[in-house]
Write a protein that holds these residues in place. Structure first.
Motif, PDB file in Angstrom:
ATOM      1  N   PHE A 240       0.820  -1.187   0.000  1.00  0.00           N
ATOM      2  CA  PHE A 240       0.000   0.000   0.000  1.00  0.00           C
ATOM      3  C   PHE A 240       0.867   1.256   0.000  1.00  0.00           C
ATOM      4  N   ILE A 241       1.913   1.257   0.803  1.00  0.00           N
ATOM      5  CA  ILE A 241       2.806   2.420   0.879  1.00  0.00           C
ATOM      6  C   ILE A 241       3.508   2.630  -0.454  1.00  0.00           C
ATOM      7  N   MET A 242       3.901   1.549  -1.119  1.00  0.00           N
ATOM      8  CA  MET A 242       4.523   1.682  -2.435  1.00  0.00           C
ATOM      9  C   MET A 242       3.551   2.307  -3.426  1.00  0.00           C
ATOM     10  N   SER A 243       2.292   1.904  -3.365  1.00  0.00           N
ATOM     11  CA  SER A 243       1.274   2.469  -4.250  1.00  0.00           C
ATOM     12  C   SER A 243       1.088   3.951  -3.980  1.00  0.00           C
ATOM     13  N   LEU A 244       1.045   4.325  -2.709  1.00  0.00           N
ATOM     14  CA  LEU A 244       0.911   5.732  -2.347  1.00  0.00           C
ATOM     15  C   LEU A 244       2.111   6.530  -2.834  1.00  0.00           C
ATOM     16  N   ALA A 245       3.306   5.986  -2.664  1.00  0.00           N
ATOM     17  CA  ALA A 245       4.518   6.671  -3.125  1.00  0.00           C
ATOM     18  C   ALA A 245       4.500   6.849  -4.641  1.00  0.00           C
ATOM     19  N   GLU A 246       4.030   5.824  -5.362  1.00  0.00           N
ATOM     20  CA  GLU A 246       3.928   5.938  -6.816  1.00  0.00           C
ATOM     21  C   GLU A 246       2.935   7.028  -7.206  1.00  0.00           C
ATOM     22  N   ASN A 247       1.817   7.101  -6.496  1.00  0.00           N
ATOM     23  CA  ASN A 247       0.829   8.139  -6.782  1.00  0.00           C
ATOM     24  C   ASN A 247       1.410   9.531  -6.557  1.00  0.00           C
ATOM     25  N   LEU A 248       2.211   9.677  -5.501  1.00  0.00           N
ATOM     26  CA  LEU A 248       2.835  10.971  -5.228  1.00  0.00           C
ATOM     27  C   LEU A 248       3.897  11.312  -6.258  1.00  0.00           C
ATOM     28  N   ALA A 249       4.599  10.301  -6.750  1.00  0.00           N
ATOM     29  CA  ALA A 249       5.678  10.530  -7.699  1.00  0.00           C
ATOM     30  C   ALA A 249       5.158  10.916  -9.080  1.00  0.00           C
ATOM     31  N   ARG A 250       3.961  10.452  -9.422  1.00  0.00           N
ATOM     32  CA  ARG A 250       3.387  10.823 -10.715  1.00  0.00           C
ATOM     33  C   ARG A 250       3.136  12.315 -10.741  1.00  0.00           C
ATOM     34  N   ARG A 251       3.375  12.923 -11.871  1.00  0.00           N
ATOM     35  CA  ARG A 251       3.162  14.361 -11.974  1.00  0.00           C
ATOM     36  C   ARG A 251       1.684  14.720 -11.847  1.00  0.00           C
ATOM     37  N   ARG A 252       0.809  13.917 -12.363  1.00  0.00           N
ATOM     38  CA  ARG A 252      -0.607  14.268 -12.382  1.00  0.00           C
ATOM     39  C   ARG A 252      -1.441  13.199 -11.666  1.00  0.00           C
ATOM     40  N   TYR A 253      -1.168  13.005 -10.397  1.00  0.00           N
ATOM     41  CA  TYR A 253      -1.963  12.054  -9.631  1.00  0.00           C
ATOM     42  C   TYR A 253      -3.323  12.672  -9.357  1.00  0.00           C
ATOM     43  N   ARG A 254      -4.294  11.830  -9.125  1.00  0.00           N
ATOM     44  CA  ARG A 254      -5.622  12.334  -8.794  1.00  0.00           C
ATOM     45  C   ARG A 254      -5.648  12.646  -7.306  1.00  0.00           C
ATOM     46  N   PRO A 255      -6.185  13.807  -6.933  1.00  0.00           N
ATOM     47  CA  PRO A 255      -6.211  14.197  -5.517  1.00  0.00           C
ATOM     48  C   PRO A 255      -6.863  13.153  -4.623  1.00  0.00           C
ATOM     49  N   ILE A 256      -7.879  12.495  -5.114  1.00  0.00           N
ATOM     50  CA  ILE A 256      -8.585  11.515  -4.290  1.00  0.00           C
ATOM     51  C   ILE A 256      -7.669  10.350  -3.927  1.00  0.00           C
ATOM     52  N   GLU A 257      -6.694  10.029  -4.798  1.00  0.00           N
ATOM     53  CA  GLU A 257      -5.752   8.948  -4.491  1.00  0.00           C
ATOM     54  C   GLU A 257      -4.876   9.320  -3.300  1.00  0.00           C
TER      55      GLU A 257
END
Length: 96
Positions: free
Chosen positions: A1-18
């Motif tokens: 789960f933490i890896m997924s969250l880190a990937e979402n943060l690393a993406r330039r255009r993550y969705r805020p809800i993520e």
């Protein structure tokens, strides 16, 4: 789960809800504000404010903050106004 969250943060255009969902899950699993801050790279103050908004169930306000359409300070002031219509009106006027 933490890896997924880190990937979402690393993406330039993550969705805020993520981001919000990730912080909500980490907080519900007992992670402290400091731990969430360290894991996400977000400031402690920002995470603390997000957790406050999450705990108040203010998903639309959170989404506006994450999209950049509403400053965090204004979001906190709106939540703090509660059911006081006069305070809420003043806060919204100042935010505008």
């Amino acid at each position: 789960f933490i890896m997924s969250l880190a990937e979402n943060l690393a993406r330039r255009r993550y969705r805020p809800i993520e981001l919000l969902t990730g912080i909500r899950v980490l907080h519900s699993k007992g992670y402290a504000i400091a731990e969430i801050s360290r894991k996400t790279g977000l400031s402690r103050e920002y995470v603390k404010d997000l957790v406050l908004l999450i705990s108040q169930g203010e998903d639309r306000i959170l989404a506006a903050v994450e999209c950049g359409t509403l400053p965090m300070r204004a979001a906190i002031d709106i939540v703090d106004a509660g059911d006081d219509d006069a305070a809420l009106q003043t806060t919204l006027h100042e935010a505008y």
